[in-house]
Design a protein around this motif. Sequence first.
Motif, PDB file in Angstrom:
ATOM      1  N   UNK A 242       0.820  -1.210   0.000  1.00 55.62           N
ATOM      2  CA  UNK A 242       0.000   0.000   0.000  1.00 55.62           C
ATOM      3  C   UNK A 242       0.858   1.267   0.000  1.00 55.62           C
ATOM      4  N   UNK A 243       2.177   1.105   0.060  1.00 49.78           N
ATOM      5  CA  UNK A 243       3.076   2.248  -0.047  1.00 49.78           C
ATOM      6  C   UNK A 243       3.003   2.892  -1.432  1.00 49.78           C
ATOM      7  N   UNK A 244       2.537   2.121  -2.399  1.00 52.54           N
ATOM      8  CA  UNK A 244       2.446   2.645  -3.763  1.00 52.54           C
ATOM      9  C   UNK A 244       1.336   3.693  -3.854  1.00 52.54           C
ATOM     10  N   UNK A 245       1.299   4.445  -4.950  1.00 50.66           N
ATOM     11  CA  UNK A 245       0.208   5.404  -5.153  1.00 50.66           C
ATOM     12  C   UNK A 245      -1.134   4.689  -5.121  1.00 50.66           C
ATOM     13  N   UNK A 246      -2.168   5.358  -4.652  1.00 46.87           N
ATOM     14  CA  UNK A 246      -3.467   4.710  -4.453  1.00 46.87           C
ATOM     15  C   UNK A 246      -4.070   4.107  -5.722  1.00 46.87           C
ATOM     16  N   UNK A 247      -3.969   4.753  -6.905  1.00 47.98           N
ATOM     17  CA  UNK A 247      -4.524   4.102  -8.095  1.00 47.98           C
ATOM     18  C   UNK A 247      -3.895   2.732  -8.338  1.00 47.98           C
ATOM     19  N   UNK A 248      -2.613   2.596  -7.973  1.00 49.44           N
ATOM     20  CA  UNK A 248      -1.935   1.309  -8.125  1.00 49.44           C
ATOM     21  C   UNK A 248      -2.545   0.293  -7.178  1.00 49.44           C
ATOM     22  N   UNK A 249      -2.781   0.720  -5.936  1.00 53.60           N
ATOM     23  CA  UNK A 249      -3.408  -0.192  -4.982  1.00 53.60           C
ATOM     24  C   UNK A 249      -4.758  -0.630  -5.511  1.00 53.60           C
ATOM     25  N   UNK A 250      -5.471   0.287  -6.143  1.00 57.60           N
ATOM     26  CA  UNK A 250      -6.804  -0.045  -6.638  1.00 57.60           C
ATOM     27  C   UNK A 250      -6.729  -1.017  -7.803  1.00 57.60           C
ATOM     28  N   UNK A 251      -5.851  -0.735  -8.754  1.00 52.59           N
ATOM     29  CA  UNK A 251      -5.822  -1.547  -9.976  1.00 52.59           C
ATOM     30  C   UNK A 251      -5.107  -2.874  -9.749  1.00 52.59           C
ATOM     31  N   UNK A 252      -3.879  -2.789  -9.200  1.00 51.02           N
ATOM     32  CA  UNK A 252      -3.043  -3.977  -9.151  1.00 51.02           C
ATOM     33  C   UNK A 252      -3.287  -4.771  -7.885  1.00 51.02           C
ATOM     34  N   UNK A 253      -3.325  -4.071  -6.747  1.00 57.38           N
ATOM     35  CA  UNK A 253      -3.363  -4.792  -5.484  1.00 57.38           C
ATOM     36  C   UNK A 253      -4.764  -4.942  -4.936  1.00 57.38           C
ATOM     37  N   UNK A 254      -5.762  -4.779  -5.797  1.00 54.30           N
ATOM     38  CA  UNK A 254      -7.128  -5.046  -5.360  1.00 54.30           C
ATOM     39  C   UNK A 254      -7.943  -5.676  -6.480  1.00 54.30           C
ATOM     40  N   UNK A 255      -7.958  -5.034  -7.652  1.00 53.63           N
ATOM     41  CA  UNK A 255      -8.916  -5.473  -8.667  1.00 53.63           C
ATOM     42  C   UNK A 255      -8.355  -6.550  -9.587  1.00 53.63           C
ATOM     43  N   UNK A 256      -7.112  -6.430 -10.021  1.00 52.83           N
ATOM     44  CA  UNK A 256      -6.684  -7.349 -11.078  1.00 52.83           C
ATOM     45  C   UNK A 256      -5.533  -8.281 -10.711  1.00 52.83           C
ATOM     46  N   UNK A 257      -4.321  -7.730 -10.493  1.00 49.49           N
ATOM     47  CA  UNK A 257      -3.172  -8.631 -10.392  1.00 49.49           C
ATOM     48  C   UNK A 257      -3.336  -9.672  -9.302  1.00 49.49           C
ATOM     49  N   UNK A 258      -3.773  -9.234  -8.130  1.00 48.45           N
ATOM     50  CA  UNK A 258      -3.860 -10.185  -7.026  1.00 48.45           C
ATOM     51  C   UNK A 258      -4.891 -11.277  -7.284  1.00 48.45           C
ATOM     52  N   UNK A 259      -5.728 -11.102  -8.312  1.00 50.67           N
ATOM     53  CA  UNK A 259      -6.667 -12.168  -8.604  1.00 50.67           C
ATOM     54  C   UNK A 259      -6.091 -13.172  -9.599  1.00 50.67           C
TER      55      UNK A 259
END
Lengths: 648, 99
Positions: A242-259
């Motif tokens: 979550x240290x990354x910029x928030x849009x990154x958290x939204x896209x990568x670390x919530x919606x897509x990559x982690x899935x």
Amino acid sequence: MENLIALLVAAPLVGAALLLCGGKRLDRTGHWIGTLFAAASFAVGVALFADMLGRSADHRALHQHLFSWIPVGGFRADVAFQLDQLSMTFVLLITGVGSLIHVYSIGYMEHDERRRRFFGYLNLFLAAMLLLVLADNYLLLYVGWEGVGLASYLLIGFWQHKPSAATAAKKAFLVNRVGDMGLSIAIMLMFTTFGTFAFGPVLASTGATSEGKLTAIGLMLLLAACGKSAQVPLQSWLGDAMEGPTPVSALIHAATMVTAGVYLITRSGAIFNAAPDAQTAVVAVGAVTLLFGAIVGCAKDDIKKALAGSTMSQIGYMILAAGLGPIGYAFAIMHLVTHGFFKAGLFLGAGSVMHGMNDEVDMRRYGGLRKYMPITFITFGLGYLAIIGFPGLSGFFSKDKIIEAAFAKGGTEGWILGGAALLGAAITAFYMTRVMLMTFFGEERWRNAPTPSPDRPSAEPAAGTGGEYTPPHPHESPKVMTLPMVVLAIGSVFAGGLFSLNEAFVKWLEPVTSFAHGHSPVSATTVTAATTVVLFLGVGVAWLMYGRRPVPSLAPRGSLLTRAARRDLLQDDFNHIVFVRGGGHLTTTLVQLDHTLVDGAVNGTAASMGGLSGLLRQLQSGFVRSYAVQMLGGAAVLVAATLLMRGV
Amino acid sequence: MNPVYYLYLAALLFTIGAAGVLIRRNAIVVFMCIELMLNACNLAFVTFSRLHGNLDGQIIAFFTMVVAAAEVVVGLAIIVTIFRTRHTASVDDASLMKL
């Protein structure tokens, strides 16, 4: 139509190349270029989707063979794409949510001087993620898998001047490597077992392979999924990411990559169906993680970390569903899509709050913000209702189905899994209500100067303000940021219902993942009722604790469990003691072993050679006549030997 | 006369030569003994040539003579140099090469 598939990947890839190699002259237009290429990919995706809908269910899969990558003897690695219903779902989610987050980032990253680079990385991520879901063999999937890992690393560490961000990026990368190792071993096992790693042949020939091998492959795939999807025991990186910029958290670390882990398991469904032991491991990991993430989410005061815990927990639900076999695959993907909507929306909302609050992330420094940012409040609120599974919203439909499927697993196992999923739903309702209440309701805690405490060095007055505390001026974010939030909120509200209408989503995925109706020991109505009851229970408890009573602006000491949960349930301490210290001891031992055993052997050989040559040296007396005797002796021996050989 | 006797003579000469090389210390004498051994070999070669009725042995004898002549040139030069620097021609004294 199949020729368009490569375009899906190519568009963001070209965008990334342009932005990363374009130099300063693109600084002013870079964000538009990035958004344009993401949107182009989405447009192609929609065109392919429309085309796919026009065909009958059995003829929907498209293949495109681009070129032979490594043709060596019996080894064939192709760059070839496969677009079936499962990939299509992912393509639309990735490019759709991805495009929205590109738009949002235009506003969010407006004041960042490295914005062009940020969009380049985002495009790179899209290309890698699309490659991952479009590949028609495991090796190409692995390329995409590593690509998203790289993009994730670059974006977590985007603010690399902050040591915490740089460390978090490294941590994410290293923990992911452990999982990647699992995937590469799985691919090697596939090659030795099946002689190929293309999806078609591998998944079709699982029936003729021994269960032991399939279990090994399945467990390795699970390890890979654990790494990428932040599941226990490889979950520790997501909170720090979550240290990354928030849009990154939204896209990568919530919606897509982690899935991606859920995709991997669903895609490899045939392997898991034939390996019940691996499936049991999958559901165990899912059930443990969904509770683990939820408990962590309850204790965090950092709004993004609370959401990260929630992401972990929700992916736990998906993994759990994917481990249930054909009764769960479709629901895992359905929850994945609805989660993509509401979690991206929640993160964008959190980003919008931070944007208006001078990048403050501590929820204890928020409060009463609903008056100041109404659009954020409403969109975040809808995302909140969706994630806790409020009846009628997306999360309700998808999570309810998973809980039902968990009960349908049957036997004691079914009761345990179903119970865990229900408990998880209650905790989800609790911690999300907590986030909601602490952020948007209650008194306006940000008006008062923060109480300095040793845990919060940031609480010290900033330099230049002369020690005076100037409260932030919360304000609504610009339209370019609120628009994506509104779109995602609409998705959070209606997606679930739309998918469940007439079982549309299940029927859509059935040709790929197969589907079986589970026979639950408890009726669907009972499950729904129970889910709703625990939901209100969780909300009620949270209201009693955070709504009725004022929230202290400094975190209380809390119980033992709370303190452990604040430290991510001691996962880092565990890793430190077991792996860091254990690894240290191991290397010390190995070094000693190297010094004594290996070096000893080498040095011993050298010393014995030295001694031997010392002895031999004495033959060399320097007296010519002794050499003459040796020569004569040698000649005599040669002659004698020759004569003897002749005699024989 | 039986040519085999020449072989006996060659063996005798070779033995004397070898014994001389091993026993005597004076470099000149050692050198002469080496010549003696070479010539014993030559005698054996020529005898074998006679015994087998071809010229191979005689040709090799010529080669040996050429090599021996060359060796004498180099060898004597070395011995003279050693004598000049050390004022002795004893082979045991020239033992600097040992470790």
